[in-house]
Structure formats: structure tokens, C-alpha cells
Write a protein that holds these residues in place. Sequence first.
Motif, PDB file in Angstrom:
ATOM      1  N   ASN A 112     -38.995 -11.786  40.215  1.00 23.62           N
ATOM      2  CA  ASN A 112     -39.915 -12.726  39.573  1.00 23.62           C
ATOM      3  C   ASN A 112     -39.202 -13.978  39.066  1.00 23.62           C
ATOM      4  O   ASN A 112     -39.238 -14.296  37.879  1.00 23.62           O
ATOM      5  CB  ASN A 112     -40.637 -12.028  38.404  1.00 23.62           C
ATOM      6  N   PRO A 113     -38.513 -14.722  39.940  1.00 27.12           N
ATOM      7  CA  PRO A 113     -37.774 -15.913  39.496  1.00 27.12           C
ATOM      8  C   PRO A 113     -38.712 -17.005  38.997  1.00 27.12           C
ATOM      9  O   PRO A 113     -39.820 -17.162  39.507  1.00 27.12           O
ATOM     10  CB  PRO A 113     -37.030 -16.356  40.759  1.00 27.12           C
ATOM     11  N   ARG A 114     -38.261 -17.765  38.018  1.00 33.39           N
ATOM     12  CA  ARG A 114     -39.064 -18.858  37.472  1.00 33.39           C
ATOM     13  C   ARG A 114     -39.048 -20.080  38.392  1.00 33.39           C
ATOM     14  O   ARG A 114     -39.915 -20.938  38.293  1.00 33.39           O
ATOM     15  CB  ARG A 114     -38.551 -19.250  36.084  1.00 33.39           C
ATOM     16  N   SER A 115     -38.036 -20.170  39.236  1.00 32.71           N
ATOM     17  CA  SER A 115     -37.917 -21.336  40.109  1.00 32.71           C
ATOM     18  C   SER A 115     -37.389 -20.900  41.466  1.00 32.71           C
ATOM     19  O   SER A 115     -36.607 -19.954  41.568  1.00 32.71           O
ATOM     20  CB  SER A 115     -36.962 -22.366  39.481  1.00 32.71           C
ATOM     21  N   ALA A 116     -37.801 -21.603  42.503  1.00 32.07           N
ATOM     22  CA  ALA A 116     -37.310 -21.312  43.853  1.00 32.07           C
ATOM     23  C   ALA A 116     -35.836 -21.644  43.988  1.00 32.07           C
ATOM     24  O   ALA A 116     -35.176 -21.211  44.935  1.00 32.07           O
ATOM     25  CB  ALA A 116     -38.120 -22.097  44.882  1.00 32.07           C
ATOM     26  N   ASP A 117     -35.287 -22.408  43.038  1.00 32.86           N
ATOM     27  CA  ASP A 117     -33.866 -22.759  43.076  1.00 32.86           C
ATOM     28  C   ASP A 117     -32.982 -21.621  42.593  1.00 32.86           C
ATOM     29  O   ASP A 117     -31.768 -21.669  42.756  1.00 32.86           O
ATOM     30  CB  ASP A 117     -33.598 -24.001  42.218  1.00 32.86           C
ATOM     31  N   PHE A 118     -33.580 -20.598  41.952  1.00 36.59           N
ATOM     32  CA  PHE A 118     -32.790 -19.518  41.370  1.00 36.59           C
ATOM     33  C   PHE A 118     -33.373 -18.165  41.779  1.00 36.59           C
ATOM     34  O   PHE A 118     -33.825 -17.392  40.948  1.00 36.59           O
ATOM     35  CB  PHE A 118     -32.745 -19.649  39.847  1.00 36.59           C
ATOM     36  N   GLU A 119     -33.348 -17.893  43.071  1.00 37.94           N
ATOM     37  CA  GLU A 119     -33.947 -16.673  43.597  1.00 37.94           C
ATOM     38  C   GLU A 119     -32.934 -15.561  43.848  1.00 37.94           C
ATOM     39  O   GLU A 119     -33.296 -14.394  43.962  1.00 37.94           O
ATOM     40  CB  GLU A 119     -34.660 -16.968  44.921  1.00 37.94           C
ATOM     41  N   ALA A 120     -31.661 -15.912  43.977  1.00 36.86           N
ATOM     42  CA  ALA A 120     -30.642 -14.924  44.322  1.00 36.86           C
ATOM     43  C   ALA A 120     -29.329 -15.278  43.654  1.00 36.86           C
ATOM     44  O   ALA A 120     -29.076 -16.433  43.293  1.00 36.86           O
ATOM     45  CB  ALA A 120     -30.450 -14.866  45.842  1.00 36.86           C
ATOM     46  N   VAL A 121     -28.488 -14.250  43.474  1.00 36.79           N
ATOM     47  CA  VAL A 121     -27.126 -14.485  42.996  1.00 36.79           C
ATOM     48  C   VAL A 121     -26.273 -14.807  44.220  1.00 36.79           C
ATOM     49  O   VAL A 121     -26.322 -14.097  45.226  1.00 36.79           O
ATOM     50  CB  VAL A 121     -26.572 -13.245  42.260  1.00 36.79           C
ATOM     51  N   ARG A 122     -25.509 -15.861  44.146  1.00 31.66           N
ATOM     52  CA  ARG A 122     -24.772 -16.333  45.312  1.00 31.66           C
ATOM     53  C   ARG A 122     -23.776 -15.270  45.808  1.00 31.66           C
ATOM     54  O   ARG A 122     -23.168 -14.542  45.029  1.00 31.66           O
ATOM     55  CB  ARG A 122     -24.015 -17.616  44.983  1.00 31.66           C
ATOM     56  N   THR A 123     -23.633 -15.162  47.105  1.00 32.19           N
ATOM     57  CA  THR A 123     -22.635 -14.297  47.720  1.00 32.19           C
ATOM     58  C   THR A 123     -21.464 -15.105  48.260  1.00 32.19           C
ATOM     59  O   THR A 123     -20.507 -14.540  48.792  1.00 32.19           O
ATOM     60  CB  THR A 123     -23.265 -13.486  48.865  1.00 32.19           C
ATOM     61  N   SER A 124     -21.560 -16.420  48.146  1.00 31.98           N
ATOM     62  CA  SER A 124     -20.501 -17.321  48.594  1.00 31.98           C
ATOM     63  C   SER A 124     -20.550 -18.584  47.741  1.00 31.98           C
ATOM     64  O   SER A 124     -21.613 -18.945  47.206  1.00 31.98           O
ATOM     65  CB  SER A 124     -20.686 -17.677  50.073  1.00 31.98           C
ATOM     66  N   LEU A 125     -19.412 -19.259  47.615  1.00 30.49           N
ATOM     67  CA  LEU A 125     -19.381 -20.525  46.872  1.00 30.49           C
ATOM     68  C   LEU A 125     -19.795 -21.702  47.744  1.00 30.49           C
ATOM     69  O   LEU A 125     -19.964 -22.812  47.251  1.00 30.49           O
ATOM     70  CB  LEU A 125     -17.962 -20.773  46.322  1.00 30.49           C
ATOM     71  N   LEU A 126     -19.960 -21.464  49.054  1.00 24.93           N
ATOM     72  CA  LEU A 126     -20.251 -22.557  49.984  1.00 24.93           C
ATOM     73  C   LEU A 126     -21.549 -23.299  49.686  1.00 24.93           C
ATOM     74  O   LEU A 126     -21.555 -24.538  49.711  1.00 24.93           O
ATOM     75  CB  LEU A 126     -20.249 -22.015  51.420  1.00 24.93           C
ATOM     76  N   PRO A 127     -22.693 -22.623  49.401  1.00 22.27           N
ATOM     77  CA  PRO A 127     -23.931 -23.394  49.170  1.00 22.27           C
ATOM     78  C   PRO A 127     -23.819 -24.390  48.024  1.00 22.27           C
ATOM     79  O   PRO A 127     -24.253 -25.548  48.157  1.00 22.27           O
ATOM     80  CB  PRO A 127     -24.969 -22.310  48.861  1.00 22.27           C
TER      81      PRO A 127
END
Length: 621
Positions: A471-486
Motif C-alpha cells: 500500500n505505497p503512498r506514491s508510485a515513486d516508493f513502491e519497492a526497496v532498491r536491489t541495486s544502486l543503479l536506478p
Amino acid sequence: EKRLQFSTRGTEPHQTLNLAHSPSPPPPENENSSRRQPLREAVNSAQCRRLVWDGIDYLMRLVKHMTTEKAIVRKEKHLEVEESSEAEEIIYKIEVPANRYDLLCLEGLARALRIFEEREEIPAFKWASIKHESMLKMHVKPETSQVRPFVVCAVLRGITFDEARYNSFIDLQDRLHQNICRRRTLVAIGTHDLDTLEGPFTYEAFPPSEINFVPLKQEKSFRADELMEFYKSDLKLKKFLHIIENSPVYPVIYDRNRTVLSLPPIINSAHSAITLQTRNVFIECTATDLTKAIVVLNTMVAMFSGYCERKFEVEPVEVMYSDGRAFTYPDLSLYDMEVPLSYINDAIGISLEANEVARLLERMQLHATSSVSSDNKINIRVSVPPTRSDVLHPCDVMEDVAIAFGYNEIPKRKPVSLKPLPLNELSDLIQSEIAMTGFTEVLTWILCSYKENFTMLNHKDDKSTAVIVGNPRSADFEAVRTSLLPGMLKTIAHNKDHPKPIKIYEVGDVAILDKLKDVGAINRRQLAALYCGANSGFELIHSLVDRIMEVVGTPFIPGDESTGYYIKRSDEPQFLTGRQASIIYKGKHIGNFGIVHPEVLKNFDIPDPCSFVELNMDSLL
């Protein structure tokens, strides 16, 4: 006129209390001025400024800034900031800790200020003297276990409401519902005019078609299933319907005459609605979490029992279950704990006598006395009142002593022994080396969008790596990053007009799913560097890998699986085919580097070629 705007800090949306105190002459009396009167009595203007900046850290943990109402409006409309005039109302924007439920209303806030200033004693909450046979009863039927199994109750007798008190009473319920009650999923509060009802009460559960009553602010009767459809268009109540909507039975509370009090956690009955003329208030809290229900009930009665004829006196209610268990609420007992004086002084870094510590705790609404243990050690015996449900451990007592003493008054000192973690030492060492090669450090969000973490990197989600935010508040914060590349590519995209080349690096954590961990995931410390310029800069990234390995004392030995490192061809989708490699360290794959694939660059709207390296730092220890 100056105003304090308080907000709770936590996972929930900010909730604000607008409180004001005025210099002489006072403004004309109206609803707002009468509502703010308790705070005026608690502090004057000079005291308020001192408290905001120097004092009550439990109230004012983070003073964000001072502003004005007009400035807030201008900021929301993205207008240019103008100089505020003398006539504008000043607002202090302050965060209140989210676990201080007693500070969510004006009554608790003003009381806390008065006690801190030693102008008022800590109130002693007690049950009203009433015979057991005269005590109101709440009978709980077994069917409620299917939906909301717990209920706690209390009565405020002889309470006096005016418009300001009434509004504060309603506001506190709303704030508790948003905070500890988790939008009514854990606890739902119902308040009723007791003079319109007749005990004993029963807490039951029936199929929705069998429940019929007139809900609050309505004039006609609804069946419970009809009511759920009716409230689907209600902006406030529709967000609570899901709590019981799919349950085979709905909870309902009746009095002796089978008059409905409420359909928790949705709506109360219009029959028992409280008004300014209400003198006796019946409070019921239905819940799926009994502990939180007790805290909520204690907070409600503690904050508003001061308006009763007999101040701080609450009439108990006996809750009786079908299996013979019976409990009396509210629980106004004190919780006792002993805390060593040495622990308090050592943890804070001060040296106070027992009587000084006891006095500071009294200012924080904690009864405290000193005692000597059998081994001649001095302890502080603390009695925690029902309003301080946040005090659970000796460290909470120690924190309150530090707050009352004043964080700014604690002498600065360097710890006798402070050794950083090996991983942090290695991170600092490598960061220094990379910075000396001309790279600039960046810090990016650990949360990212699902699309950035997978699709935009040409990756497919195999459901075994990424931690997804519910239930993320924003589409910008939907997952915890698995890489620093994005994050680094977004940084380049936002600075693509910057003179080239751009050389950036980051040392940060990523999260990977791990079924062997108790939380189901593990943090990993990653090092990443990116070069963006007119050419790919692949040779610079390659040389940076060699330099990092040189710093950690690892030689380049092709094919060595035990002591050194080497590189071999890889096939990662985020890199250009044939222009990428894996880093093998002591037989383990620890990272990759190469030229970023043109499709990935296009996804992030980056026109220039980039080379990138990312490796796991935990593996280097």
C-alpha cells in the motif's frame, strides 16, 4: 497573537492542533479564544518561547520552523515568499512524538505544560465509589469473537461541555482513530449520552440484515447492509467499511431496551448522540487488540475527567464474557518499576542526586521516589500513571530525565571507547579513495518505483529478490532498491545539462529477500560508481575496480579462486553485450561493471553514454 501548531510524528498522516496564546489585551471571546484559554493559563508569551526552544523536548522534539498562515497559503500555491508583517499570526510548527497519546488534545497539552512548570500536581485518577451491584455491566456474546472480540467501557459522570470542550472531545477521538487505532482497524471509539440509555448493555454480533437502527446525523432507519451501501459515497466513512464489510456477522451494542448504541467501527446511533447538554457520557471501545483498547480508553477518560463534577474520578464498568470471565475498566492503576540511579546518570552522562532525578521525573508526570537496595545501590522507584503508556522500560525513564534536565544542558564528552564497525571502516576507507580519484558522492533514496527497479533496467521480476512496499503512498516508493543503479541514473538524468564528464559514486544499502532471516530480508552494503561523458569511460571504471581491489589488498590473479580477484565475461541485461564483466573475489561473484545499455539510458532520458560498476562491500571483509 502567536500560535503553536503541533503534529504527531509517526507512520500516520500528520495531525495538527492549533493552539494560541495572546499578549495583552486579550482578543474578544469566541470559540477559538475560549478553546485556547487552558494554554494561556499554562504559559505566557516569554515562557512559551523558552519552552519551544530550550525546554519540553517531549512536546517539542523537532521545532521545524516559524511561519504564518499567509506564508503557508503562499507556499501551497507556489507563490513567491513575502516578508511577514507584524499583524500576521505567527505559527510554531512542532512535532509531537507519535506515542504520546496524552498530548493529542489541548487538555493534555496544557496539563503537561503546567506540571512541567511545577504549577500543578500530577492528577490522581481514581474510580468512583460505587457498589458492585450498582455498577453498569457490559455482557459480551460469543459471536463477537468472529469479528471484534474485545470491548472496554467507562462512564464520565457530571461532565460539563461547552462548544470548545465538545469540539476537543470529538477531535481527540479522531486523532486516536488515526494514530494508535490504525484507522479503526484495531480500536473503534463510541461515545454516548448515558441519560438516553438504560443498562445493562450487551455486545453482540448478527448478520447485517438483522441489525436495524437510525445512524448518527440521519433521520430514517437503515438495515446494516443498506447502511454499508449508503456510506460507500460518504467521503469520511467509506474508508472504514472494509473492516467488517466481508464479515458474516457485524458487531452491534444494545442497551436493556434493545436500543442500538453503535455499529462499530462504522457509526454510532442517533439515539444516544452526545450534545452540549450531555451530562453523563458512556464510552465504549471495541477492538481486535485489547491492550490498545485499554490505552485508548484510559486516554479518553484521563483527558476529560477534569471537566467532571468530581475531577479525575471515573465510574467503572464491568465487562462480562459468556465463559464467566469478568473485568472492570478503565484500568487506572499505576505501573511501578525500579531504575538504578547509576544507569540514569551513566546513560545521560551527568551526575545527579536521587532527589534531583525524582524532581525531574515529577515534572514529566511520573511519580518518583528514591530507595536503597539490599546491596546498598540507590534506585529510583517510578510509578507510571495511565496517561503515560509510552513508558515501558528503564530507558524510557532515563530519556524523560534527560528531557527534563535539558538536552542542551548535558555536557559534551567524547566516549571512552568508540570503535566503528568493520564494514563502516571499510566504507570510509574506500569512499576516501574514490573521492581522491575525482568522483563526487551522491545519496539517493533507498525506496524506488517498481518500474525503475525492473522494467527500466531491462530486468524481469522473479519474485525472489525485491522487497515490495505494501500500500505505497506514491508510485515513486513502491519497492526497496536491489541495486544502486536506478538512483544514480536518475541523478544523471536530472543533471544532464551539467558539464561533462559527470563522475559520481555512492555507498549505500540495498535489501534482498532472504527466507532464512526472521524479517524475511537482508540489507547489503553496496558500492557503485558511474561515469557519464562524450565517450563511455569504460577504461576509467575498469581502472577504478583495480584501485578498489588494490586498497583492500587483493591482487589480480586470473582464475585464482582462493586469494585474489579476476574478471570474466557476464551477460547482465542492464549492460551492453560484450562490454561488461563480472568481478570474482576469492571464488565469489561480488559485482559487475560495464557500459550501460542504450535502452536503459533511453528509459531514463540520458543522451550520453555511461559506464557503471557496482559491487558488494560485505564480501570484501
